[in-house]
Every structure is written in C-alpha cells, then in structure tokens.
Design a protein around this motif. Structure first.
Motif, PDB file in Angstrom:
ATOM      1  N   PHE A  54     -41.804  31.904 -26.302  1.00 13.56           N
ATOM      2  CA  PHE A  54     -41.809  31.238 -25.001  1.00 13.56           C
ATOM      3  C   PHE A  54     -42.061  29.739 -25.157  1.00 13.56           C
ATOM      4  CE2 PHE A  54     -42.745  35.559 -23.270  1.00 13.56           C
ATOM      5  CZ  PHE A  54     -41.586  35.662 -22.525  1.00 13.56           C
ATOM      6  N   GLN A  55     -42.933  29.370 -26.082  1.00 16.57           N
ATOM      7  CA  GLN A  55     -43.202  27.957 -26.327  1.00 16.57           C
ATOM      8  C   GLN A  55     -41.958  27.269 -26.882  1.00 16.57           C
ATOM      9  OE1 GLN A  55     -45.842  26.341 -25.368  1.00 16.57           O
ATOM     10  NE2 GLN A  55     -45.128  24.399 -26.181  1.00 16.57           N
ATOM     11  N   LEU A  56     -41.261  27.917 -27.801  1.00 16.61           N
ATOM     12  CA  LEU A  56     -40.038  27.350 -28.357  1.00 16.61           C
ATOM     13  C   LEU A  56     -38.964  27.185 -27.291  1.00 16.61           C
ATOM     14  CD1 LEU A  56     -39.748  29.225 -31.769  1.00 16.61           C
ATOM     15  CD2 LEU A  56     -40.198  26.795 -31.420  1.00 16.61           C
ATOM     16  N   ILE A  57     -38.861  28.168 -26.415  1.00 18.24           N
ATOM     17  CA  ILE A  57     -37.889  28.074 -25.323  1.00 18.24           C
ATOM     18  C   ILE A  57     -38.232  26.904 -24.415  1.00 18.24           C
ATOM     19  CG2 ILE A  57     -37.072  29.219 -23.214  1.00 18.24           C
ATOM     20  CD1 ILE A  57     -37.283  31.875 -24.809  1.00 18.24           C
ATOM     21  N   LYS A  58     -39.502  26.741 -24.128  1.00 18.47           N
ATOM     22  CA  LYS A  58     -39.955  25.647 -23.270  1.00 18.47           C
ATOM     23  C   LYS A  58     -39.623  24.295 -23.906  1.00 18.47           C
ATOM     24  CE  LYS A  58     -44.146  23.911 -21.036  1.00 18.47           C
ATOM     25  NZ  LYS A  58     -45.587  24.105 -20.882  1.00 18.47           N
ATOM     26  N   VAL A  59     -39.884  24.159 -25.191  1.00 22.37           N
ATOM     27  CA  VAL A  59     -39.580  22.912 -25.906  1.00 22.37           C
ATOM     28  C   VAL A  59     -38.073  22.669 -25.926  1.00 22.37           C
ATOM     29  CG1 VAL A  59     -39.630  21.822 -28.193  1.00 22.37           C
ATOM     30  CG2 VAL A  59     -41.676  22.932 -27.300  1.00 22.37           C
ATOM     31  N   HIS A  60     -37.309  23.733 -26.168  1.00 21.68           N
ATOM     32  CA  HIS A  60     -35.853  23.605 -26.205  1.00 21.68           C
ATOM     33  C   HIS A  60     -35.305  23.145 -24.849  1.00 21.68           C
ATOM     34  CE1 HIS A  60     -31.756  24.367 -27.403  1.00 21.68           C
ATOM     35  NE2 HIS A  60     -31.596  25.171 -26.367  1.00 21.68           N
ATOM     36  N   LYS A  61     -35.795  23.736 -23.779  1.00 22.11           N
ATOM     37  CA  LYS A  61     -35.355  23.336 -22.441  1.00 22.11           C
ATOM     38  C   LYS A  61     -35.715  21.880 -22.158  1.00 22.11           C
ATOM     39  CE  LYS A  61     -35.298  27.775 -20.085  1.00 22.11           C
ATOM     40  NZ  LYS A  61     -35.856  28.585 -18.986  1.00 22.11           N
ATOM     41  N   ARG A  63     -36.009  19.490 -24.378  1.00 21.99           N
ATOM     42  CA  ARG A  63     -35.085  18.647 -25.160  1.00 21.99           C
ATOM     43  C   ARG A  63     -33.722  18.554 -24.497  1.00 21.99           C
ATOM     44  NH1 ARG A  63     -36.569  20.694 -31.235  1.00 21.99           N
ATOM     45  NH2 ARG A  63     -38.568  19.613 -31.363  1.00 21.99           N
ATOM     46  N   ILE A  64     -33.246  19.675 -23.977  1.00 24.97           N
ATOM     47  CA  ILE A  64     -31.961  19.662 -23.280  1.00 24.97           C
ATOM     48  C   ILE A  64     -32.036  18.753 -22.059  1.00 24.97           C
ATOM     49  CG2 ILE A  64     -30.403  21.078 -21.862  1.00 24.97           C
ATOM     50  CD1 ILE A  64     -30.920  23.362 -23.838  1.00 24.97           C
ATOM     51  N   LYS A  65     -33.133  18.840 -21.336  1.00 29.82           N
ATOM     52  CA  LYS A  65     -33.315  17.999 -20.146  1.00 29.82           C
ATOM     53  C   LYS A  65     -33.330  16.525 -20.525  1.00 29.82           C
ATOM     54  CE  LYS A  65     -36.497  17.265 -16.292  1.00 29.82           C
ATOM     55  NZ  LYS A  65     -37.769  17.655 -15.697  1.00 29.82           N
ATOM     56  N   LYS A  67     -31.980  15.108 -23.200  1.00 31.22           N
ATOM     57  CA  LYS A  67     -30.638  14.706 -23.615  1.00 31.22           C
ATOM     58  C   LYS A  67     -29.734  14.492 -22.410  1.00 31.22           C
ATOM     59  CE  LYS A  67     -30.495  16.734 -28.222  1.00 31.22           C
ATOM     60  NZ  LYS A  67     -29.833  17.722 -29.100  1.00 31.22           N
ATOM     61  N   GLN A  68     -29.849  15.361 -21.414  1.00 34.27           N
ATOM     62  CA  GLN A  68     -29.041  15.222 -20.206  1.00 34.27           C
ATOM     63  C   GLN A  68     -29.402  13.937 -19.463  1.00 34.27           C
ATOM     64  OE1 GLN A  68     -26.451  17.209 -19.376  1.00 34.27           O
ATOM     65  NE2 GLN A  68     -26.017  15.715 -17.801  1.00 34.27           N
ATOM     66  N   GLU A  69     -30.690  13.614 -19.405  1.00 40.70           N
ATOM     67  CA  GLU A  69     -31.117  12.379 -18.749  1.00 40.70           C
ATOM     68  C   GLU A  69     -30.575  11.158 -19.487  1.00 40.70           C
ATOM     69  OE1 GLU A  69     -35.379  12.687 -18.538  1.00 40.70           O
ATOM     70  OE2 GLU A  69     -35.312  14.080 -16.851  1.00 40.70           O
ATOM     71  N   GLN A  70     -30.601  11.197 -20.819  1.00 40.48           N
ATOM     72  CA  GLN A  70     -30.041  10.093 -21.608  1.00 40.48           C
ATOM     73  C   GLN A  70     -28.543   9.958 -21.365  1.00 40.48           C
ATOM     74  OE1 GLN A  70     -31.148  11.007 -25.630  1.00 40.48           O
ATOM     75  NE2 GLN A  70     -33.224  10.200 -25.404  1.00 40.48           N
ATOM     76  N   LYS A  71     -27.861  11.092 -21.310  1.00 46.44           N
ATOM     77  CA  LYS A  71     -26.422  11.075 -21.054  1.00 46.44           C
ATOM     78  C   LYS A  71     -26.130  10.492 -19.678  1.00 46.44           C
ATOM     79  CE  LYS A  71     -22.386  14.090 -20.907  1.00 46.44           C
ATOM     80  NZ  LYS A  71     -21.910  15.473 -20.959  1.00 46.44           N
ATOM     81  N   ASN A  72     -26.917  10.892 -18.685  1.00 47.41           N
ATOM     82  CA  ASN A  72     -26.735  10.364 -17.329  1.00 47.41           C
ATOM     83  C   ASN A  72     -26.957   8.858 -17.280  1.00 47.41           C
ATOM     84  OD1 ASN A  72     -26.169  12.944 -16.428  1.00 47.41           O
ATOM     85  ND2 ASN A  72     -28.208  13.291 -15.593  1.00 47.41           N
TER      86      ASN A  72
END
Length: 123
Positions: A54-61, A63-65, A67-72
C-alpha cells in the motif's frame, strides 16, 4: 503496545468484512487480532507485505501526479510560444505532419524554424 496493534487489526478486519472486499485478508487479520495459535509468521509477513505494498502504491501514485503536473506546466509554457503560420505549414508539408504536430514541434524548439528542421531530421 500489542493491545493497540490487536485493536487496529480488529478494526481493519471489521472494515474489510463490512465492505465485502478482501475476505481472505479479513480472515487473516481476524486470526492475528484474536491471537490464535494458528497465527504464524507467514500471517504477520502478509500484513507487513500488504502495508509495504500500500505504501508503494501511494508513492507510485504521488510520482504519477507529480509527473502529470510537470507535463501540464510544460504544456502551459509551450502554449505561450507564438509560431508563424507559414512555418507551421512548411514543417507540416515537408515532414508530412498535420498542422498541430508541426506547431508542437516548432514550439518545442522555441519557434525557431531551423532548429525544428534539424531536430526533425536527426530524430
């Protein structure tokens, strides 16, 4: 300390049972919270692995967020760059791109026609 852990495990077990999700996990949590002799190191390892997962999933999410903010932010910066319509048409015609792709490539190179052509030729 162990009482707090047992209470937490029991609450997790009840929540999992109420939602109908994770029935085997709920059963394992219940065994651990009841302190049965059946509780093994494997059961405890399962709980530990689950919390790590669950902690890894939280960290992964997260990171995705990020990256999306940087892309935006990058897209907003690119939208501010003005490009010549003639340059867009030239790039589109010569490199067989549609106008939006040609415009995007020009914006990536700061609107510079020659840099854009060089970048498209070398990629």
């Amino acid at each position: 300390m162990e009482d707090n852990v047992a209470k937490s495990l029991e609450r997790l077990s009840l929540n999992a049972t109420k939602t109908g999700e994770g029935k085997t996990e709920a059963r394992d949590l219940k065994k651990v919270s009841e302190g049965r002799n059946e509780t093994s190191e494997a059961d405890c390892a399962f709980l530990s692995d689950s919390s790590r997962l669950f902690q890894l999933i939280k960290v992964h999410k997260q990171r995705i967020k990020e990256k999306q903010e940087q892309k935006n932010l990058r897209e907003v910066e690119l939208a501010k760059i003005k490009v010549s319509e003639d340059h867009v048409n030239l790039i589109a015609r010569e490199f067989e791109l549609n106008n939006s792709q040609a415009s995007y490539q020009l914006k990536l190179q700061g609107g510079d026609l020659f840099k854009t052509m060089k970048a498209l030729l070398t990629d």
